[in-house]
Scaffold this active site. Structure first.
Site, PDB file in Angstrom:
ATOM      1  N   ASP A 180       0.993  -1.264   0.009  1.00  0.00           N
ATOM      2  CA  ASP A 180      -0.058   0.103  -0.275  1.00  0.00           C
ATOM      3  C   ASP A 180       1.011   1.350   0.040  1.00  0.00           C
ATOM      4  O   ASP A 180       1.945   1.794   0.554  1.00  0.00           O
ATOM      5  CB  ASP A 180      -0.838   0.252   1.061  1.00  0.00           C
ATOM      6  CG  ASP A 180      -1.796   1.504   1.058  1.00  0.00           C
ATOM      7  OD1 ASP A 180      -3.016   1.145   0.730  1.00  0.00           O
ATOM      8  OD2 ASP A 180      -1.433   1.882   1.989  1.00  0.00           O
ATOM      9  N   TYR A 230       2.653  10.080  -0.538  1.00  0.00           N
ATOM     10  CA  TYR A 230       3.745   9.440   0.505  1.00  0.00           C
ATOM     11  C   TYR A 230       4.684   9.334  -0.495  1.00  0.00           C
ATOM     12  O   TYR A 230       6.341  10.033   0.670  1.00  0.00           O
ATOM     13  CB  TYR A 230       3.296   8.163   0.936  1.00  0.00           C
ATOM     14  CG  TYR A 230       2.431   7.703   1.805  1.00  0.00           C
ATOM     15  CD1 TYR A 230       1.545   8.728   2.451  1.00  0.00           C
ATOM     16  CD2 TYR A 230       1.812   6.724   1.253  1.00  0.00           C
ATOM     17  CE1 TYR A 230       0.132   8.093   2.392  1.00  0.00           C
ATOM     18  CE2 TYR A 230       0.903   6.285   2.332  1.00  0.00           C
ATOM     19  CZ  TYR A 230      -0.272   6.596   2.543  1.00  0.00           C
ATOM     20  OH  TYR A 230      -0.851   5.818   2.844  1.00  0.00           O
ATOM     21  N   LYS A 234      -2.808   5.590  -3.955  1.00  0.00           N
ATOM     22  CA  LYS A 234      -4.326   7.042  -3.202  1.00  0.00           C
ATOM     23  C   LYS A 234      -4.236   7.900  -4.458  1.00  0.00           C
ATOM     24  O   LYS A 234      -2.864   8.287  -4.771  1.00  0.00           O
ATOM     25  CB  LYS A 234      -3.681   7.146  -2.532  1.00  0.00           C
ATOM     26  CG  LYS A 234      -4.655   5.606  -1.340  1.00  0.00           C
ATOM     27  CD  LYS A 234      -4.605   5.858  -0.095  1.00  0.00           C
ATOM     28  CE  LYS A 234      -4.049   4.825   1.096  1.00  0.00           C
ATOM     29  NZ  LYS A 234      -2.694   4.428   1.117  1.00  0.00           N
ATOM     30  N   HIS A 281      -7.815  10.201  -1.338  1.00  0.00           N
ATOM     31  CA  HIS A 281      -7.163   9.163   0.033  1.00  0.00           C
ATOM     32  C   HIS A 281      -7.703  10.501   0.502  1.00  0.00           C
ATOM     33  O   HIS A 281      -7.496   9.712   2.239  1.00  0.00           O
ATOM     34  CB  HIS A 281      -5.491  10.117  -0.932  1.00  0.00           C
ATOM     35  CG  HIS A 281      -4.976   9.563   0.333  1.00  0.00           C
ATOM     36  ND1 HIS A 281      -2.697   9.883   0.251  1.00  0.00           N
ATOM     37  CD2 HIS A 281      -4.600   9.564   1.446  1.00  0.00           C
ATOM     38  CE1 HIS A 281      -2.903   9.969   1.797  1.00  0.00           C
ATOM     39  NE2 HIS A 281      -3.344   9.348   2.150  1.00  0.00           N
TER      40      HIS A 281
END
Length: 294
Positions: free
Chosen positions: A46, A51, A76, A107
Site C-alpha cells: 500500500d 507519501y 491513492k 485519499h
C-alpha cells in the site's frame, strides 16, 4: 499467515488480509522494505502519491523479482490532483512502473490546491464520478476503486449519488481509535475496511499498554503482533502494518487467533485511551468531521 489470508472484495477479487504499509517510511528505506516484504511472502503493498514514495515502491517491486500478478498493489489519488484524476492515475502507474493497480483510492474527500488550501472549485463527488469513468473505461489499468478516510456522512453522500460502491474504505484503526460506526456502516454496504496505523503509529502508547502486553505474553509474541491480529481477526477488515526494518516486517506477517474475551479487552482500551495518529486540519476543510478518535 492469518487464518483467513484474503478477503473478498465486492468486485470478486481477493485482497490479502495483511499487507505492508508505507506511510511515514523514510526516503531511501522504502525500496528495500518492499523488496524484503515481497521476497518473504507479502502479497499486499500500500502506498500513495501523497507519501512521495511511489517511485521507490516501484524500484522495490522490480528488485524483488516477484511477478506483478502475484501480489496486490494499492495507491491513492492525492488531494491536489482531484481536478485531474486521469493524469494522476497515469503518473502513479509510471512512478510505480506497473501496468495496472489492483486498487485505486481517493485519499481524502478534500480537494486541495498545491499549497495545501481547500479548493472550493472542486467537489470530491465529481472526482469520484471521474474515477468511476476511468475504472469502467480502463479495466486493464484499474481493477477496483475505493476511498480512504471516509466517515459515515461522506459514505452516505457517495452511495446516494454514485453508481459504483467503493471496494474499500481505508481508515485509521486501532484500540484507541476503533471508529466502530464507520466499520459497521462500511461492512453493511459490502465495503471492506482496511486498517492503517494498527499500532497507533510511531512511538505509540499502545505498545506499552498493560492489556496488550498481557495478551502478548500469553502467546509469546510482541505487542505489535497482538495489535495487528486484532484487526486481522475481524470479518471484512484487513490491515497494513508499516515498517522499514527487515526483522519487524517479518514479524508483522505473523497473525495469531484471539478469543472473544481478548478482543473485548482490547476494544475496551478506547474507554481509557483515545487518540488519532492522523488528524489533518487543512485550511478551509477543518478536520472533515473527525472530531474524536472513536
Amino acid at each position: 499467515m492469518p487464518i483467513n489470508s484474503t478477503i473478498k472484495l465486492n468486485t470478486g477479487a481477493e485482497m490479502p488480509t495483511v499487507g505492508l504499509g508505507t506511510w511515514k517510511s523514510a526516503p531511501g528505506e522504502v525500496e528495500h522494505a518492499v523488496e524484503h516484504a515481497l521476497r518473504i511472502g507479502y502479497k499486499l503493498l500500500d502506498t500513495a502519491t501523497a507519501y512521495g514514495n511511489e517511485a521507490e515502491v516501484g524500484k522495490g517491486i522490480k528488485a524483488s523479482g516477484v511477478p506483478r500478478e502475484s501480489f496486490f498493489l494499492t495507491t491513492k489519488l492525492n488531494n491536489p490532483d482531484m481536478g485531474r484524476p486521469k493524469e494522476a492515475l497515469e503518473h502513479s502507474l509510471k512512478q510505480l512502473d506497473t501496468p495496472y493497480l489492483d486498487l485505486w483510492l481517493m485519499h481524502w474527500p478534500a480537494p486541495m490546491t498545491k499549497n495545501d488550501k481547500a479548493d472550493k472549485s472542486i467537489d470530491w463527488l465529481d472526482t469520484w464520478h471521474e474515477m468511476e469513468k476511468l475504472y469502467k473505461a480502463h479495466p486493464d489499468k484499474v481493477k477496483a476503486i475505493g476511498v480512504s478516510n471516509f466517515s459515515v456522512e461522506f459514505l452516505e453522500r457517495l452511495l446516494a449519488n454514485s453508481e459504483i460502491v467503493p471496494a474499500v474504505n481505508q481508515i485509521e484503526l486501532h484500540p484507541s481509535c476503533p471508529q466502530q460506526a464507520v466499520v459497521d456502516f462500511s461492512v453493511s454496504k459490502g465495503i471492506v475496511v482496511t486498517a492503517y496505523s494498527p499500532l497507533g503509529s510511531d512511538n505509540s502508547p499502545l505498545l506499552k499498554n498493560p492489556v496488550v502486553n498481557k495478551i502478548a505474553e500469553k502467546y509469546n509474541v510482541g505487542p505489535g503482533t497482538v495489535l495487528i491480529s486484532l484487526q486481522a481477526n475481524r470479518p471484512y477488515v484487513n490491515v497494513l502494518p508499516k515498517s522499514v526494518k527487515n526483522e519487524r516486517i517479518t514479524q508483522n506477517l505473523k497473525v495469531i487467533g484471539l478469543t472473544d474475551e481478548e478482543i473485548k479487552e482490547l476494544n475496551d482500551i478506547s474507554k481509557e485511551s483515545s487518540f488519532r495518529a492522523c488528524h489533518p486540519n487543512w485550511t478551509g476543510w477543518g478536520n472533515l468531521g473527525f472530531t474524536e478518535a472513536v
